[in-house]
Design a protein around this motif. Structure first.
Motif, PDB file in Angstrom:
ATOM      1  N   ALA A 140       9.352 -10.533  -0.197  1.00 55.75           N
ATOM      2  CA  ALA A 140       8.369 -11.446   0.402  1.00 55.75           C
ATOM      3  C   ALA A 140       7.450 -10.716   1.385  1.00 55.75           C
ATOM      4  CB  ALA A 140       9.097 -12.579   1.123  1.00 55.75           C
ATOM      5  N   SER A 141       7.990  -9.791   2.153  1.00 54.58           N
ATOM      6  CA  SER A 141       7.180  -9.102   3.177  1.00 54.58           C
ATOM      7  C   SER A 141       6.154  -8.163   2.553  1.00 54.58           C
ATOM      8  CB  SER A 141       8.097  -8.293   4.098  1.00 54.58           C
ATOM      9  OG  SER A 141       8.601  -7.182   3.377  1.00 54.58           O
ATOM     10  N   GLY A 142       6.329  -7.886   1.265  1.00 56.36           N
ATOM     11  CA  GLY A 142       5.380  -6.991   0.580  1.00 56.36           C
ATOM     12  C   GLY A 142       5.836  -5.544   0.593  1.00 56.36           C
ATOM     13  N   HIS A 143       6.983  -5.259   1.226  1.00 58.58           N
ATOM     14  CA  HIS A 143       7.409  -3.860   1.341  1.00 58.58           C
ATOM     15  C   HIS A 143       7.951  -3.303   0.022  1.00 58.58           C
ATOM     16  CE1 HIS A 143       6.951  -4.731   5.580  1.00 58.58           C
ATOM     17  NE2 HIS A 143       7.061  -3.440   5.834  1.00 58.58           N
ATOM     18  N   VAL A 144       8.608  -4.156  -0.788  1.00 53.84           N
ATOM     19  CA  VAL A 144       9.113  -3.640  -2.067  1.00 53.84           C
ATOM     20  C   VAL A 144       7.917  -3.227  -2.937  1.00 53.84           C
ATOM     21  CG1 VAL A 144      10.324  -4.293  -4.201  1.00 53.84           C
ATOM     22  CG2 VAL A 144      11.300  -4.890  -1.976  1.00 53.84           C
ATOM     23  N   GLY A 145       6.837  -3.983  -2.850  1.00 55.28           N
ATOM     24  CA  GLY A 145       5.650  -3.675  -3.658  1.00 55.28           C
ATOM     25  C   GLY A 145       4.743  -2.618  -3.050  1.00 55.28           C
ATOM     26  N   SER A 146       4.621  -2.598  -1.712  1.00 58.65           N
ATOM     27  CA  SER A 146       3.541  -1.775  -1.129  1.00 58.65           C
ATOM     28  C   SER A 146       3.961  -0.726  -0.108  1.00 58.65           C
ATOM     29  CB  SER A 146       2.535  -2.671  -0.393  1.00 58.65           C
ATOM     30  OG  SER A 146       2.187  -3.756  -1.145  1.00 58.65           O
ATOM     31  N   PHE A 147       5.233  -0.684   0.282  1.00 62.58           N
ATOM     32  CA  PHE A 147       5.611   0.220   1.375  1.00 62.58           C
ATOM     33  C   PHE A 147       5.944   1.596   0.795  1.00 62.58           C
ATOM     34  CE2 PHE A 147       8.690   1.139   5.021  1.00 62.58           C
ATOM     35  CZ  PHE A 147       7.669   1.384   5.915  1.00 62.58           C
ATOM     36  N   ALA A 148       4.876   2.324   0.465  1.00 61.26           N
ATOM     37  CA  ALA A 148       5.092   3.585  -0.248  1.00 61.26           C
ATOM     38  C   ALA A 148       4.181   4.667   0.307  1.00 61.26           C
ATOM     39  CB  ALA A 148       4.800   3.371  -1.724  1.00 61.26           C
ATOM     40  N   ASP A 149       4.639   5.908   0.211  1.00 62.60           N
ATOM     41  CA  ASP A 149       3.782   7.052   0.492  1.00 62.60           C
ATOM     42  C   ASP A 149       3.530   7.766  -0.830  1.00 62.60           C
ATOM     43  OD1 ASP A 149       3.313   6.821   3.191  1.00 62.60           O
ATOM     44  OD2 ASP A 149       5.153   7.854   3.768  1.00 62.60           O
ATOM     45  N   THR A 165       2.662  18.761  -8.911  1.00 60.30           N
ATOM     46  CA  THR A 165       2.626  17.668  -9.903  1.00 60.30           C
ATOM     47  C   THR A 165       1.518  16.685  -9.518  1.00 60.30           C
ATOM     48  OG1 THR A 165       4.148  16.377  -8.568  1.00 60.30           O
ATOM     49  CG2 THR A 165       5.134  17.706 -10.331  1.00 60.30           C
ATOM     50  N   GLU A 166       1.227  15.755 -10.419  1.00 59.63           N
ATOM     51  CA  GLU A 166       0.249  14.705 -10.069  1.00 59.63           C
ATOM     52  C   GLU A 166       0.840  13.819  -8.978  1.00 59.63           C
ATOM     53  OE1 GLU A 166      -1.477  12.432 -13.111  1.00 59.63           O
ATOM     54  OE2 GLU A 166      -2.479  14.179 -13.961  1.00 59.63           O
ATOM     55  N   PRO A 167       0.033  13.358  -8.019  1.00 58.93           N
ATOM     56  CA  PRO A 167       0.571  12.493  -6.960  1.00 58.93           C
ATOM     57  C   PRO A 167       1.102  11.184  -7.535  1.00 58.93           C
ATOM     58  CG  PRO A 167      -1.688  13.180  -6.481  1.00 58.93           C
ATOM     59  CD  PRO A 167      -1.398  13.609  -7.867  1.00 58.93           C
ATOM     60  N   ARG A 168       2.217  10.705  -6.982  1.00 57.08           N
ATOM     61  CA  ARG A 168       2.756   9.401  -7.408  1.00 57.08           C
ATOM     62  C   ARG A 168       3.329   8.672  -6.194  1.00 57.08           C
ATOM     63  NH1 ARG A 168       6.603  13.147  -8.199  1.00 57.08           N
ATOM     64  NH2 ARG A 168       8.758  12.602  -7.708  1.00 57.08           N
ATOM     65  N   LYS A 169       3.423   7.354  -6.305  1.00 57.85           N
ATOM     66  CA  LYS A 169       3.896   6.556  -5.160  1.00 57.85           C
ATOM     67  C   LYS A 169       5.418   6.611  -5.051  1.00 57.85           C
ATOM     68  CE  LYS A 169       0.245   3.628  -3.894  1.00 57.85           C
ATOM     69  NZ  LYS A 169      -0.237   2.343  -3.527  1.00 57.85           N
ATOM     70  N   PHE A 170       5.910   6.610  -3.817  1.00 53.21           N
ATOM     71  CA  PHE A 170       7.346   6.684  -3.566  1.00 53.21           C
ATOM     72  C   PHE A 170       7.685   5.642  -2.503  1.00 53.21           C
ATOM     73  CE2 PHE A 170      10.744   8.395  -0.851  1.00 53.21           C
ATOM     74  CZ  PHE A 170      11.749   8.548  -1.789  1.00 53.21           C
ATOM     75  N   ASN A 173      12.858   6.083   4.163  1.00 53.39           N
ATOM     76  CA  ASN A 173      13.198   7.305   3.429  1.00 53.39           C
ATOM     77  C   ASN A 173      11.965   8.206   3.363  1.00 53.39           C
ATOM     78  OD1 ASN A 173      14.674   9.116   2.032  1.00 53.39           O
ATOM     79  ND2 ASN A 173      14.940   7.867   0.198  1.00 53.39           N
ATOM     80  N   GLU A 174      11.562   8.717   4.520  1.00 56.21           N
ATOM     81  CA  GLU A 174      10.332   9.516   4.638  1.00 56.21           C
ATOM     82  C   GLU A 174      10.394  10.720   3.694  1.00 56.21           C
ATOM     83  OE1 GLU A 174       7.716   8.857   6.489  1.00 56.21           O
ATOM     84  OE2 GLU A 174       8.412   7.415   7.989  1.00 56.21           O
ATOM     85  N   ILE A 175       9.266  11.012   3.047  1.00 60.04           N
ATOM     86  CA  ILE A 175       9.226  12.150   2.111  1.00 60.04           C
ATOM     87  C   ILE A 175       9.344  13.465   2.886  1.00 60.04           C
ATOM     88  CG2 ILE A 175       7.762  13.400   0.465  1.00 60.04           C
ATOM     89  CD1 ILE A 175       6.425  10.639  -0.092  1.00 60.04           C
ATOM     90  N   ALA A 176       8.655  13.533   4.002  1.00 55.64           N
ATOM     91  CA  ALA A 176       8.647  14.797   4.754  1.00 55.64           C
ATOM     92  C   ALA A 176       8.927  14.539   6.230  1.00 55.64           C
ATOM     93  CB  ALA A 176       7.294  15.486   4.568  1.00 55.64           C
ATOM     94  N   PRO A 177      10.215  14.288   6.597  1.00 57.53           N
ATOM     95  CA  PRO A 177      10.487  14.124   8.026  1.00 57.53           C
ATOM     96  C   PRO A 177      10.131  15.424   8.746  1.00 57.53           C
ATOM     97  CG  PRO A 177      12.543  14.233   6.777  1.00 57.53           C
ATOM     98  CD  PRO A 177      11.437  14.257   5.783  1.00 57.53           C
ATOM     99  N   ARG A 178       9.471  15.323   9.898  1.00 58.71           N
ATOM    100  CA  ARG A 178       9.122  16.578  10.577  1.00 58.71           C
ATOM    101  C   ARG A 178       8.721  16.345  12.028  1.00 58.71           C
ATOM    102  NH1 ARG A 178       3.671  19.072   8.206  1.00 58.71           N
ATOM    103  NH2 ARG A 178       2.162  17.810   9.270  1.00 58.71           N
ATOM    104  N   ASP A 179       8.452  17.458  12.700  1.00 61.18           N
ATOM    105  CA  ASP A 179       8.090  17.435  14.116  1.00 61.18           C
ATOM    106  C   ASP A 179       9.187  16.781  14.947  1.00 61.18           C
ATOM    107  OD1 ASP A 179       5.668  18.784  13.766  1.00 61.18           O
ATOM    108  OD2 ASP A 179       4.722  16.933  13.072  1.00 61.18           O
TER     109      ASP A 179
END
Ligand code: GAP
Length: 505
Positions: free
Chosen positions: A84-93, A147-152, A208-214
Motif C-alpha cells: 500500500a505504501s508504494g515501497h514494494v513497487g517503487s522503493f528501488a535503486d 551490465t545494463e542498469p536495472r532496478k533493485f 538493503n542498500e546496494i553500496a553501503p559506504r562512508d
C-alpha cells in the motif's frame, strides 16, 4: 606558534571511523566473523552519545509539546503495509554489476562519483546512456565492462512462522513512519488529540542498500526519528507559531539553481520559504525551522548546514515537496535529515488497501476528509551522530579533543587521585566521586599519570576533569580542569556541585 593556530578539523571519514573504533564509540558489525557490510555495533561510549541524541530529540519534538504524541511500532510488518505504501513497487535503486569482478554499484552514485554530475533524478534509460556514452568502467577493478542498469528493491523480506511461502512473507520496515500511518486511527480514537497534531516515533529501519559506504552514513540497519504532522487540508497555513520563526535565516539550494547545474545558495528567511511557495504551507516551513534549530542547538554550526529543495524529478513517489537538511560532511554536502510534505498519499493508500475508513469528521462542514501530512521531520540517528562527531573532532596542537556540548558528552566529569598508591588520597577521591555520581555521569580512574588521563578524557569529549592531590586533603578543595581551554581552577568540594552545574548545563 599560538595553539589556536594549530586547530584542525577532521580530514577524512576513515580517520573518524578508526577513532570511533579505538575509543569504543562504534565497531564494525559481526567483526569477529569477518564483518557484514552495512552493519555497525555501538560501543560503551557510542551508545551513551546515541541515547542522548535520541532523548534530546524526543524531549524537544514530543514531551515538551502539547500537539505531538509518540508510538513505538513493530519492526516486522504485514507485507500489505509495504504494498500500500508504494515501497514494494517503487522503493528501488538502480544497480549495475561489473562483468569482470562482479562488484555491484549503485548507478547514480557511480555516475556522480566519476562524472561529478547529479544523477539521482535520472531515469534508468538516462543512466544507461550516460554510462555507455562516457564509457564508464568498473571503478573497483578499473577494467570491467558494466551490465545494463536495472532496478533493485531495497526492502528486506523475511518469513513469519514455520512455513515459508508468499503468504508468510513479511517486510522489515524500510522507514519508521509507515507504522505511524497504519496506527493513525488508533491514536486518533484513543489519545484525545485534535487536528493539527503530530505522531512521532523513533526506532530501527532497514534498507538493503546496494553500496553501503562512508562509515555510518549509508548503512543497511539504522535508526530514524520521525514525526508525521497531520492537518486539515484546508488549514495548512493555520500555524500559530509561524511569526516566531518567520524572520530566522537559512541558506537554501533551490531546485531552480540545481536545474541550472549551479550550487549557489540563497540566504532567505523561513517566512520567505513559505511566501515564495518553495514549501506548500506555513506548517512545512515551521517544522523545517524546528528541525534546523534543533541541529544548531546540538552543536552543529550554521555554516555547515543548508536546505536543499528536491527537484520535481527526484521527489519520492509519496511527496508533494521535499527539503533535505544537508551537512558538509568530510566527503561533501550530503543529506543529514529531510522533510517531505506527503499530502494525503499515505492515509489514502492505506484506506484503499485495508478498506478501512481513515478519514476525520469536520463538525463545521459535516463532511469527512483525509488528514494531510503537512510536514515529516525525519532524522537519521546515526547521521546525526556522525555529523556531531565530525563537527566536534578537533586536533588542537598535540591533542585530539572532542568538542561535544557538555549535555551530549558520554562522560561529564572524570575524577582522578594524583597518585594511585596513597590510601588517604584514594579514599578522599572516592568520596568526591561518590558526591558527584548521582548528579553527573562520572568516571573514576587511578592511573597515576594525570597528563595521560586528561588526554584520554579530551579525546572522548569529557568537559571537566577533577584532580585530587595532597593539598585537597588539607584544604578540602580540588583542581577542576576545562577540556577546551585547559584552564585549571581550585574549587572547594562543598561548592563543586554548583560550580559544575553552571559549567555543564
Ligand atoms: N520517511 C521518510 C524517509 O524515510 P529518507 O530521506 O529516505 O526519508 C530519512 O530517510 C532519513 O533517514 C535520512 O535523512 C537519513 O538521516 C536517514 N537515512 C536514510 N537512509 C539511511 C541509510 N541507509 N543509512 C543511515 N541513515 C539513513
Amino acid at each position: 606558534m599560538n595553539k589556536s593556530q594549530t586547530v584542525q578539523p577532521i580530514k577524512s571519514i576513515d580517520e573518524l571511523a578508526s577513532f570511533c573504533k579505538r575509543r569504543g564509540f562504534v565497531y564494525p558489525g559481526s567483526e569477529l566473523y569477518g564483518g557484514l557490510s552495512g552493519f555497525w555495533d555501538y560501543g560503551p561510549l557510542g551508545v551513551e552519545l546515541k541515547n542522548k541524541i535520541k532523548a534530546d530529540w524526543w524531549k524537544r519534538f514530543v514531551s515538551d509539546r502539547d500537539d505531538v504524541v509518540g508510538i513505538d511500532g513493530a519492526i516486522v510488518n504485514n507485507q500489505q503495509i509495504w504494498v500500500a505504501s508504494g515501497h514494494v513497487g517503487s522503493f528501488a535503486d538502480v544497480l549495475v554489476d561489473c562483468k569482470r569482478c562482479g562488484t555491484k554499484h549503485r548507478a547514480d552514485v557511480l555516475i556522480n562519483d566519476i562524472l561529478t554530475i547529479p544523477a539521482d533524478s535520472m531515469t534508468v534509460e538516462q543512466m544507461k546512456e550516460t554510462i555507455s556514452k562516457n564509457n564508464i568502467k568498473c571503478p573497483a577493478c578499473k577494467k570491467g565492462e558494466l551490465t545494463e542498469p536495472r532496478k533493485f528493491n531495497l526492502l528486506f523480506k523475511t518469513h513469519v512462522g514455520a512455513v515459508e511461502g508468499e503468504k508468510s512473507a513479511a517486510y522489515l520496515r524500510g522507514e519508521t513512519c509507515q507504522t505511524i500511518f497504519v496506527n493513525f486511527k488508533n491514536v486518533f480514537d484513543t489519545a484525545r488529540v485534535k487536528l493539527p497534531f503530530g505522531i512521532a516515533q523513533m526506532g530501527k529501519a532497514f534498507r538493503n542498500e546496494i553500496a553501503p559506504r562512508d562509515f555510518l552514513f549509508r548503512s543497511r540497519e539504522f535508526e530514524q526519528m520521525e514525526l508525521e504532522f497531520f492537518a486539515d487540508p484546508r488549514k495548512l497555513d493555520d500555524c500559530p507559531e509561524f511569526e516566531k520563526i518567520a524572520k530566522k535565516k537559512v541558506s537554501v539550494l533551490t531546485a531552480a539553481e540545481q536545474i541550472k547545474k549551479s550550487q549557489n545558495v540563497t540566504e532567505m528567511t523561513f517566512g520567505e520559504l513559505a511566501e515564495k511557495v518553495y514549501v506548500k504551507s506555513k506548517w512545512h516551513a515551521y517544522w523545517l525551522c524546528q528541525h534546523y534549530d534543533w541541529l544548531l542547538e546540538l552543536g552543529i554550526s550554521a555554516e555547515n548546514l543548508r536546505l536543499r529543495e528536491h527537484t520535481k524529478d527526484e521527489l519520492s513517489h509519496y511527496a508533494v515537496a521535499t527539503f533535505d537538511i544537508e551537512y558538509k560532511f568530510p566527503f561533501g554536502w550530503k543529506e543529514l535529515g529531510g522533510q517531505a510534505d506527503r499530502g494525503q498519499f499515505d492515509l489514502t493508500q492505506h484506506s484503499k488497501f485495508s478498506k478501512k475508513d481513515l478519514s476525520c469528521f469536520d463538525e463545521e462542514t459535516k463532511q469527512r476528509f483525509i488528514p494531510y501530512v503537512a510536514a515529516e521531520p525525519s532524522q537519521g540517528v546515526d547521521r546525526a551522530f556522525l555529523a556531531l562527531l565530525a563537527e566536534a573532532y578537533t586536533i588542537d596542537g598535540d591533542r585530539i579533543v572532542l568538542k561535544l556540548k557538555p549535555k551530549l558528552a558520554p562522560v561529564q566529569v572524570a575524577v582522578f587521585p594524583l597518585l594511585k598508591n596513597d590510601e588517604k588520597l584514594l579514599k578522599f577521591a572516592l568520596e568526591v566521586r561518590k558526591e558527584l555520581k548521582e548528579k553527573f555521569i562520572t568516571h573514576y580512574e587511578e592511573s597515576g599519570n594525570i597528563g595521560k588521563s586528561y588526554r584520554r578524557q579530551d579525546e572522548i569529549g569529557t568537559p571537566v576533569c577533577i584532580t585530587v592531590d595532597f593539598d585537597s586533603l588539607k584544604k578540602k578543595d580540588v583542581t577542576v580542569r576545562d577540556r577546551d581551554t585547559m584552564k585549571q581552577t581550585r574549587v572547594k568540594v562543598k561548592d563543586l556541585e554548583k560550580y559544575l552545574k553552571e559549567l555543564i548545563n
